[in-house]
Design a protein around this motif. Structure first.
Motif, PDB file in Angstrom:
ATOM      1  N   ARG A  18       0.828  -1.215   0.000  1.00  0.00           N
ATOM      2  CA  ARG A  18       0.000   0.000   0.000  1.00  0.00           C
ATOM      3  C   ARG A  18       0.854   1.254   0.000  1.00  0.00           C
ATOM      4  N   LYS A  22       0.976   4.437  -3.097  1.00  0.00           N
ATOM      5  CA  LYS A  22       0.524   5.757  -2.662  1.00  0.00           C
ATOM      6  C   LYS A  22       0.441   6.681  -3.874  1.00  0.00           C
ATOM      7  N   SER A  27      -9.633   3.099  -5.828  1.00  0.00           N
ATOM      8  CA  SER A  27      -9.373   1.975  -4.929  1.00  0.00           C
ATOM      9  C   SER A  27      -8.033   1.306  -5.213  1.00  0.00           C
ATOM     10  N   HIS A  29      -5.157   2.250  -4.638  1.00  0.00           N
ATOM     11  CA  HIS A  29      -4.131   2.444  -3.630  1.00  0.00           C
ATOM     12  C   HIS A  29      -4.486   1.817  -2.289  1.00  0.00           C
ATOM     13  N   ASN A  30      -5.741   1.431  -2.111  1.00  0.00           N
ATOM     14  CA  ASN A  30      -6.051   0.877  -0.793  1.00  0.00           C
ATOM     15  C   ASN A  30      -6.690  -0.509  -0.807  1.00  0.00           C
TER      16      ASN A  30
END
Length: 127
Positions: A18, A22, A27, A29-30
């Motif tokens: 994750r 950055k 979604s 990136h998470n």
């Protein structure tokens, strides 16, 4: 029996992924599974574009040198050929910097190239 997949190591690996994603949008990136796919693709593009960058810069330098040569009445190919015959070992990056920041030196290089070009043969009479 299936082993548990929620320990500290797994959490650390996902946190590391994750952190690498950055700045990715939405979604990507998470959410872990989407982040992995996007990261693989991003690394492939990075690998490809490190090589493309070199090509693009070479093209830019050639355009700059050509523009400077044409302003002085010589074509890029003739200029490079003349420099090669004169055994001047400057790369295109250096030549483009000289053309931009030191026109007087570029004029001298152009004269060296002109002096080392082969003499043109007069055109044969049309039959």
């Amino acid at each position: 029996m299936v082993r548990s997949g929620s320990g500290k190591t797994l959490a650390a690996r996902r946190r590391r992924t994750r952190k690498l994603t950055k700045g990715f949008r939405l979604s990507r990136h998470n959410l872990y599974r989407q982040a992995i796919v996007t990261l693989i693709r991003a690394r492939a593009f990075a690998f490809r574009d490190r090589r493309a960058k070199k090509r693009n810069f070479r093209r830019l330098w050639i355009v700059r040198i050509n523009a400077a040569c044409r302003m002085r009445g010589l074509r890029y190919s003739e200029f490079i050929h003349g420099l090669q015959r004169a055994l001047v070992a400057l790369d295109r990056k250096s030549l483009s910097e000289i053309a931009i920041h030191d026109p007087a030196t570029f004029d001298k290089l152009l004269e060296v190239a002109r002096a080392n070009l082969p003499k043109r043969q007069p055109a044969a009479a049309a039959k």
